[in-house]
Design a protein around this motif. Structure first.
Motif, PDB file in Angstrom:
ATOM      1  N   THR A 486     -28.152  25.954   7.116  1.00  9.76           N
ATOM      2  CA  THR A 486     -26.813  25.458   7.441  1.00  9.76           C
ATOM      3  C   THR A 486     -26.073  26.509   8.250  1.00  9.76           C
ATOM      4  O   THR A 486     -26.512  27.648   8.363  1.00  9.76           O
ATOM      5  CB  THR A 486     -26.013  25.138   6.170  1.00  9.76           C
ATOM      6  OG1 THR A 486     -25.808  26.356   5.419  1.00  9.76           O
ATOM      7  CG2 THR A 486     -26.728  24.123   5.305  1.00  9.76           C
ATOM      8  N   CYS A 504     -27.928  22.376   9.980  1.00 11.58           N
ATOM      9  CA  CYS A 504     -28.271  22.663  11.374  1.00 11.58           C
ATOM     10  C   CYS A 504     -28.668  21.370  12.091  1.00 11.58           C
ATOM     11  O   CYS A 504     -29.259  20.470  11.483  1.00 11.58           O
ATOM     12  CB  CYS A 504     -29.430  23.654  11.447  1.00 11.58           C
ATOM     13  SG  CYS A 504     -28.957  25.350  11.017  1.00 11.58           S
ATOM     14  N   PRO A 505     -28.359  21.267  13.379  1.00  7.92           N
ATOM     15  CA  PRO A 505     -28.783  20.076  14.140  1.00  7.92           C
ATOM     16  C   PRO A 505     -30.301  19.975  14.201  1.00  7.92           C
ATOM     17  O   PRO A 505     -31.018  20.937  13.916  1.00  7.92           O
ATOM     18  CB  PRO A 505     -28.185  20.340  15.536  1.00  7.92           C
ATOM     19  CG  PRO A 505     -27.157  21.408  15.356  1.00  7.92           C
ATOM     20  CD  PRO A 505     -27.598  22.222  14.185  1.00  7.92           C
ATOM     21  N   GLU A 506     -30.760  18.818  14.592  1.00 10.32           N
ATOM     22  CA  GLU A 506     -32.195  18.581  14.696  1.00 10.32           C
ATOM     23  C   GLU A 506     -32.831  19.583  15.659  1.00 10.32           C
ATOM     24  O   GLU A 506     -32.334  19.816  16.757  1.00 10.32           O
ATOM     25  CB  GLU A 506     -32.451  17.158  15.182  1.00 10.32           C
ATOM     26  CG  GLU A 506     -33.909  16.750  15.170  1.00 10.32           C
ATOM     27  CD  GLU A 506     -34.091  15.329  15.689  1.00 10.32           C
ATOM     28  OE1 GLU A 506     -33.665  15.078  16.833  1.00 10.32           O
ATOM     29  OE2 GLU A 506     -34.648  14.492  14.963  1.00 10.32           O
ATOM     30  N   GLU A 508     -33.099  22.806  15.143  1.00  8.59           N
ATOM     31  CA  GLU A 508     -32.552  24.152  15.026  1.00  8.59           C
ATOM     32  C   GLU A 508     -32.615  24.616  13.578  1.00  8.59           C
ATOM     33  O   GLU A 508     -32.665  23.815  12.653  1.00  8.59           O
ATOM     34  CB  GLU A 508     -31.109  24.191  15.534  1.00  8.59           C
ATOM     35  CG  GLU A 508     -30.979  23.866  17.011  1.00  8.59           C
ATOM     36  CD  GLU A 508     -29.557  24.036  17.517  1.00  8.59           C
ATOM     37  OE1 GLU A 508     -28.708  24.518  16.749  1.00  8.59           O
ATOM     38  OE2 GLU A 508     -29.292  23.690  18.687  1.00  8.59           O
ATOM     39  N   ASP A 517     -24.185  30.392  13.245  1.00  8.12           N
ATOM     40  CA  ASP A 517     -24.767  29.524  14.262  1.00  8.12           C
ATOM     41  C   ASP A 517     -26.220  29.215  13.914  1.00  8.12           C
ATOM     42  O   ASP A 517     -26.848  29.930  13.131  1.00  8.12           O
ATOM     43  CB  ASP A 517     -24.700  30.197  15.636  1.00  8.12           C
ATOM     44  CG  ASP A 517     -24.661  29.190  16.766  1.00  8.12           C
ATOM     45  OD1 ASP A 517     -24.835  27.990  16.480  1.00  8.12           O
ATOM     46  OD2 ASP A 517     -24.466  29.592  17.928  1.00  8.12           O
ATOM     47  N   CYS A 518     -26.716  28.148  14.469  1.00 12.60           N
ATOM     48  CA  CYS A 518     -28.127  27.784  14.306  1.00 12.60           C
ATOM     49  C   CYS A 518     -28.863  28.064  15.614  1.00 12.60           C
ATOM     50  O   CYS A 518     -28.264  28.044  16.689  1.00 12.60           O
ATOM     51  CB  CYS A 518     -28.261  26.302  13.941  1.00 12.60           C
ATOM     52  SG  CYS A 518     -27.515  25.868  12.350  1.00 12.60           S
ATOM     53  N   ARG A 531     -34.854  23.291   7.140  1.00 10.58           N
ATOM     54  CA  ARG A 531     -34.338  23.831   8.406  1.00 10.58           C
ATOM     55  C   ARG A 531     -34.012  25.326   8.312  1.00 10.58           C
ATOM     56  O   ARG A 531     -32.978  25.778   8.799  1.00 10.58           O
ATOM     57  CB  ARG A 531     -33.109  23.045   8.864  1.00 10.58           C
ATOM     58  CG  ARG A 531     -33.430  21.584   9.126  1.00 10.58           C
ATOM     59  CD  ARG A 531     -32.302  20.814   9.753  1.00 10.58           C
ATOM     60  NE  ARG A 531     -32.675  19.405   9.932  1.00 10.58           N
ATOM     61  CZ  ARG A 531     -31.896  18.490  10.471  1.00 10.58           C
ATOM     62  NH1 ARG A 531     -30.700  18.817  10.895  1.00 10.58           N
ATOM     63  NH2 ARG A 531     -32.318  17.238  10.597  1.00 10.58           N
TER      64      ARG A 531
END
Length: 811
Positions: A486, A504-506, A508, A517-518, A531
């Motif tokens: 996260t 985290c976005p897909e 990442e 940040d991711c 993730r």
């Protein structure tokens, strides 16, 4: 006490000043102190007198020169401190000298004090213009390091700048990012807290509230601060308070129980023995001046005779307060009179407590620093003996100059000043712990040395006791740590320590807690479900081990077997009319090409390689053209055969067996030429397709030249359409003889399959593109073999009575 050189002293022995009422009709009454006496500050004052007497008895420091002292009570008040500064500068005698030169007989050569930063600022501004040096034992405000404003100020206690940095590192060390802050509304508290908050901000620490008050504020102000602490969500409270202010706050907090708080204290109060009575602050931690030992000091403190006590108003007040009696002339009728049997040895008081000599040692070092400065100004070493000039008096300017250079050790403690008049910052990390008896004790649990390299200044040497009865470090954060996988998203309008944890976005990951940040995974990697780690993407291709691959391979081998069996049937019955009538040579060539068509689909299954990519497309293109060429030859033969029956027609001589073979070779050669050019210019090659699916890699064959691929398919389609048109033209010929209808049906199926193939091929993802291509090859191949050869095999095997020349020639 008088002497050749008199040193001034200013100590906050009382904490309040009597409020003077001005009616502007009479002269205001003199300033005086009120309230209870701080016996700890009295010990500081006595430490000064002890040091002076010790120096006067020394044969190595200022031999033949006597030091004196003038010690005043500043009441921890600016007006009284300013009044003390004038007394130390001028002397108490109300005498005017009309001559040009002012007398300096009453001026002290240096001042020890004051016990607070704000009074010290007032004293320094007054005596600084006279170049009288000031050495403070307890003024820690970082503002006093400014030599432009306070050129005459020195101190033996470290600046709050060092303490603020140390406190910020302490808070960060234990993972506290959500704290409350309370400070004295004075130069000490305001400047110290400002330095701490600046250092804390750099460490990523957030402050829920920052409150200030002063001991002379109305009680409602103190109550408001106490309520803020009670209602707060931050478990950790950093208190940059003078001990007198802290005492008032703790008194207020003790009236109404509040949730436990982890107190972080400045050295002003965290090492004050009288504070240990507030048991709800158990577990408090903070930095204090190092413990020390002053040989002979305890005996000096306890060596108080009734005569000496009676001569000093301060000692008298202390004696009467400690033993709850009155000395002789002060006693009223109903008072208990001190009869001389009082034993100070049995007294339990901060005055007699020498187990933690911290600030007392700062006073002791301040006096010795001044003595060394005087010594360096008037004494010199001649032939291993020290000789001092007792006739010429060194002025305060000389003492100030020499004070900047002092560098000595006393009782194992080093004394020197940097360019700002500050000593090396050395602290003990102290912790309020319950002893075996249940009472609170100060325990040293670590050290802080600002002279060590960055990152190594702070050291904890033993276990710390925490608030309440906790054995684990309390957690004080606005938001719990964001787990791996996260990232932090700040909450609108709140400090940076308050945030939401967003997955985290897909594609990442975040592999650290509290990640801001991711980060995307490398090209051929993909995150796990949590993730927090990148794993190599699974490689996907149409494999012989999966169900779809097995089914297609089975049909491919089955189709090839069917073509071989059909060829065997035709070979076994090659002399029968039905075989002879259907151009047996082209039939066997067609069955051979169909076998290759079925088998070439196997090259599409399995992991693509350079050779398999080139083979699968070229083999498919050439074998299909060979197949269609044979069908086209059979169709032309049918048409020509019936055209040859017309009177005067000799068409068949132009389309005999040699011409048929040549036709097949010619049409196939064109496809071979197209494939050769394709392979030379830009052949197919294996690639890793990363765009269709984000989470996996598709191994496939790139076309190389799309023009070459579509040229191969287009040529096959052109031949198929041509053959289809000819078959339609021949469809009405006699059924018993020709196979035109069968060829028509087979070409219809063939064209339908490949027309459907184009959109299916373009839209199918990944390995299904290959599966669609294999399906088209198998479907069209089965269409040809079943439509053209199945009826004939059925007659040969199951209706032999129809396999006669008579039946074939019958209309």
């Amino acid at each position: 006490m008088d002497g050749d050189y008199v040193i001034g002293g200013s100590f906050a022995i009382h904490y309040y000043m009597h409020t003077v009422k001005h009616n502007y009709t009479i002269l205001p009454e003199p300033l005086r102190c009120t309230g209870s006496m701080d016996s700890r500050e009295l010990r500081f004052a006595r430490a000064m007198t002890f040091a002076v007497e010790e120096i006067n008895n020394s044969t190595e420091l200022l031999p033949g020169i006597k030091l004196g002292y003038k010690i005043y009570d500043s009441c921890a008040s600016v007006p009284v401190a300013a009044h003390v500064a004038f007394q130390l500068s001028n002397g108490p005698e109300p005498v005017f000298y009309p001559g040009e030169n002012c007398s300096q007989s009453g001026m002290v050569v240096a001042v020890v004090g004051s016990s607070g930063s704000t009074p010290s600022i007032s004293v320094s501004r007054i005596i600084g213009s006279l170049n009288i040096p000031q050495v403070s034992h307890f003024s820690t405000c970082a503002c006093l390091s400014d030599k432009q404003q306070y050129p005459n100020f020195f101190r033996t206690i470290p600046s709050d700048q060092f303490q603020a940095d140390a406190l910020a590192k302490l808070v960060k060390h234990f993972g506290w990012t959500w704290i409350g802050a309370v400070r004295s509304d004075s130069d000490y508290g305001n400047n110290g807290m400002a330095s701490f908050l600046n250092a804390a901000r750099k460490e990523g620490i957030c402050v829920e509230y920052s409150e200030s008050f002063y001991r002379t504020n109305p009680q409602s102000k103190v109550q408001r601060v106490a309520n803020v602490i009670r209602r707060s969500t931050a478990l950790v409270v950093v208190a940059f308070l003078a001990s007198g202010d802290m005492k008032i706050l703790l008194e207020e907090l003790s009236l109404k129980p509040s949730p436990p708080r982890q107190w972080i204290g400045s050295e002003s109060w965290v090492t004050a023995p009288e504070m240990l009575s507030y048991s709800f602050c158990a577990g408090a931690i903070g930095f204090g001046i190092q413990k020390s030992v002053i040989p002979g000091f305890r005996d000096f403190l306890l060596d108080l005779s009734p005569t000496e006590v009676a001569l000093s108003p301060l000692l008298t007040e202390f004696w009467e307060g400690a033993f709850k009696c009155r000395l002789g002339k002060n006693a009223a009728e109903d008072d208990s009179v001190c009869d001389g049997t009082e034993d100070i040895q049995t007294l339990k008081s901060p005055y007699t407590d020498t187990s933690y000599l911290r600030i007392s040692n700062m006073v002791y070092k301040a006096v010795y620093a001044i003595a060394h400065a005087i010594h360096n100004a008037v004494c010199e070493n001649r032939n291993a003996t020290i000789q001092c000039d007792t006739f010429t008096r060194a002025d305060s300017q000389q003492i100030l100059t020499q004070l900047k250079k002092v560098n000595f050790s006393k009782n194992g403690y080093h004394v020197s000043f940097d360019a700002n008049g500050d000593p090396v910052a050395l602290y003990e990390l102290v912790n309020w712990q319950r002893g075996e008896s249940g009472s609170m004790e100060l325990v040293t649990v670590g050290h802080y040395d600002a002279s060590l390299p960055v990152g190594k200044e702070f050291h904890i040497s033993r276990n710390v006791s925490w608030m309440g009865t906790r054995t684990q470090v309390p957690v004080s954060v606005c938001t719990n740590s964001c787990p791996k996988g996260t990232r932090k998203v700040l909450q609108k309008g709140k400090p940076i320590c308050c945030y939401d944890c967003v997955p985290c976005p897909e594609g990442e990951i975040s592999n650290a807690t509290d990640s801001s940040d991711c980060f995307p995974c490398p090209k051929e990697f993909w995150p796990n479900k949590e993730r927090n780690t990148c794993f190599p993407k699974p490689v996907e291709f149409l494999s012989f081990n999966e169900v779809l691959g097995i089914i297609l391979a089975t049909f491919s081998v089955g189709g090839a077997s069917l073509a071989i069996i059909t060829a065997a049937v035709f070979l076994r019955h090659r002399n029968t009319p039905i075989v002879r009538a259907n151009n047996s040579e082209l039939s066997f060539l067609l069955l051979f090409s169909l076998t290759l068509c079925f088998l070439c689909s196997l090259t599409f299954i399995g992991a693509p390689s350079e050779w398999s990519c080139m083979l699968r497309h070229t083999a498919f293109g050439i074998t299909f053209v060979l197949c269609i060429s044979c069908v086209l030859g059979k169709t032309i033969v049918v048409l020509m055969a019936f055209r040859a029956t017309l009177p005067g027609s000799n068409v068949m001589k132009w389309f005999g067996p040699p011409q048929q073979r040549l036709t097949v070779v010619f049409f196939t050669f064109i496809q071979v030429l197209i494939c050769t050019i394709w392979l030379i210019r830009s052949p197919p090659f294996p690639v890793k397709n990363l765009t269709i699916y984000k989470e996996r890699i598709i191994l496939e064959c790139a076309l190389g030249s799309a023009v070459g691929f579509w040229a191969v398919l287009g040529y096959i389609g052109l031949l198929a359409v041509f053959c289809f048109v000819l078959a339609i033209l021949a469809r009405k010929l006699p059924d018993n003889f020709n196979e035109a209808k069968l060829i028509t049906f087979s070409m219809l199926i063939f064209c339908a399959v490949w027309i459907t193939f184009i959109p299916a091929y373009v839209s199918s993802p990944g390995k299904f593109t290959v599966a669609v291509e294999i399906f088209a090859i198998l479907a069209s191949s089965f269409g040809l073999i079943l439509c053209i050869f199945a009826p004939k095999c059925f007659i040969i095997l199951f209706k032999p009575e129809k396999n006669t020349k008579k039946h074939l020639m019958n209309k």
